[in-house]
Motif scaffolding. Sequence first.
Motif, short mmCIF file in Angstrom:
data_model
loop_
_atom_site.label_atom_id
_atom_site.label_comp_id
_atom_site.label_asym_id
_atom_site.label_seq_id
_atom_site.Cartn_x
_atom_site.Cartn_y
_atom_site.Cartn_z
N ARG A 64 0.83 -1.21 0.00
CA ARG A 64 0.00 0.00 0.00
C ARG A 64 0.87 1.26 0.00
NH1 ARG A 64 -3.30 2.57 4.73
NH2 ARG A 64 -4.75 3.82 3.53
N LEU A 65 0.47 2.23 -0.81
CA LEU A 65 1.16 3.51 -0.86
C LEU A 65 0.27 4.59 -0.26
CD1 LEU A 65 2.56 3.29 -4.49
CD2 LEU A 65 3.80 2.90 -2.37
N ASN A 66 0.88 5.58 0.36
CA ASN A 66 0.13 6.68 0.95
C ASN A 66 0.51 7.96 0.22
OD1 ASN A 66 -1.55 8.08 2.62
ND2 ASN A 66 -0.21 8.02 4.39
N ILE A 67 -0.48 8.65 -0.31
CA ILE A 67 -0.26 9.89 -1.04
C ILE A 67 -0.57 11.05 -0.09
CG2 ILE A 67 -0.93 11.28 -3.02
CD1 ILE A 67 -1.84 8.56 -4.29
N ILE A 68 0.42 11.88 0.14
CA ILE A 68 0.30 13.00 1.08
C ILE A 68 0.45 14.31 0.32
CG2 ILE A 68 1.29 14.11 3.13
CD1 ILE A 68 0.15 11.37 3.74
N GLU A 73 -0.50 18.47 4.26
CA GLU A 73 -0.10 17.24 4.96
C GLU A 73 -1.26 16.26 5.13
OE1 GLU A 73 2.17 18.09 8.48
OE2 GLU A 73 3.64 19.27 7.37
N GLU A 74 -2.31 16.42 4.33
CA GLU A 74 -3.44 15.50 4.36
C GLU A 74 -3.12 14.27 3.52
OE1 GLU A 74 -7.61 17.67 4.54
OE2 GLU A 74 -6.34 18.49 2.95
N SER A 75 -3.61 13.13 3.98
CA SER A 75 -3.50 11.89 3.21
C SER A 75 -4.70 11.80 2.27
CB SER A 75 -3.50 10.69 4.15
OG SER A 75 -3.61 9.49 3.40
N LEU A 76 -4.45 11.39 1.04
CA LEU A 76 -5.51 11.24 0.06
C LEU A 76 -6.52 10.17 0.48
CD1 LEU A 76 -6.59 12.12 -2.71
CD2 LEU A 76 -5.11 10.39 -3.74
N LYS A 77 -6.08 9.18 1.22
CA LYS A 77 -6.92 8.04 1.56
C LYS A 77 -7.65 8.16 2.89
CE LYS A 77 -5.39 3.96 0.75
NZ LYS A 77 -6.43 3.34 -0.04
N ASP A 78 -7.35 9.17 3.69
CA ASP A 78 -7.92 9.27 5.03
C ASP A 78 -8.85 10.46 5.19
OD1 ASP A 78 -6.40 7.07 5.80
OD2 ASP A 78 -4.71 8.32 6.41
N ASN A 79 -9.73 10.34 6.16
CA ASN A 79 -10.63 11.41 6.61
C ASN A 79 -11.60 11.86 5.53
OD1 ASN A 79 -11.70 13.04 8.54
ND2 ASN A 79 -10.24 14.69 8.22
N PRO A 80 -12.50 11.03 5.05
CA PRO A 80 -12.78 9.67 5.49
C PRO A 80 -11.84 8.65 4.83
CG PRO A 80 -14.31 10.23 3.77
CD PRO A 80 -13.46 11.46 4.02
N LEU A 81 -11.73 7.49 5.43
CA LEU A 81 -10.93 6.41 4.88
C LEU A 81 -11.59 5.90 3.60
CD1 LEU A 81 -8.50 4.52 5.27
CD2 LEU A 81 -10.05 2.96 6.47
#
Length: 96
Positions: A64-68, A73-81
């Motif tokens: 899994r990759l995390n795009i920030i 500094e927000e993650s593309l995949k979070d908030n909401p997940l």
Amino acid sequence: MNDLNEFQKAFMETLAIIQETCVQTALSKNGNQSIEEKHYDITSDIIVRIMEFFDGHDNSKIGRLNIICEKTEESLKDNPLIELHDIVCNYLKGTE
């Protein structure tokens, strides 16, 4: 490109595999689609597969990759997940 690290090489190789797979799949399809429909199909297939790659749902060794966003500094995949490959289909033509 000998200057790439192992992660960079694996990332680029995975993108090349996605491209090859999507092109070969598109070439193997017989149908009565217009050229426009064919273009939407192949581009949506590529985009969805890249999102699957980011979500870690592929056969690469990367995971899994995390795009920030550097600015917020927000993650593309979070908030909401979210799962990118699921959500992107709501925005693309050719994913019906």
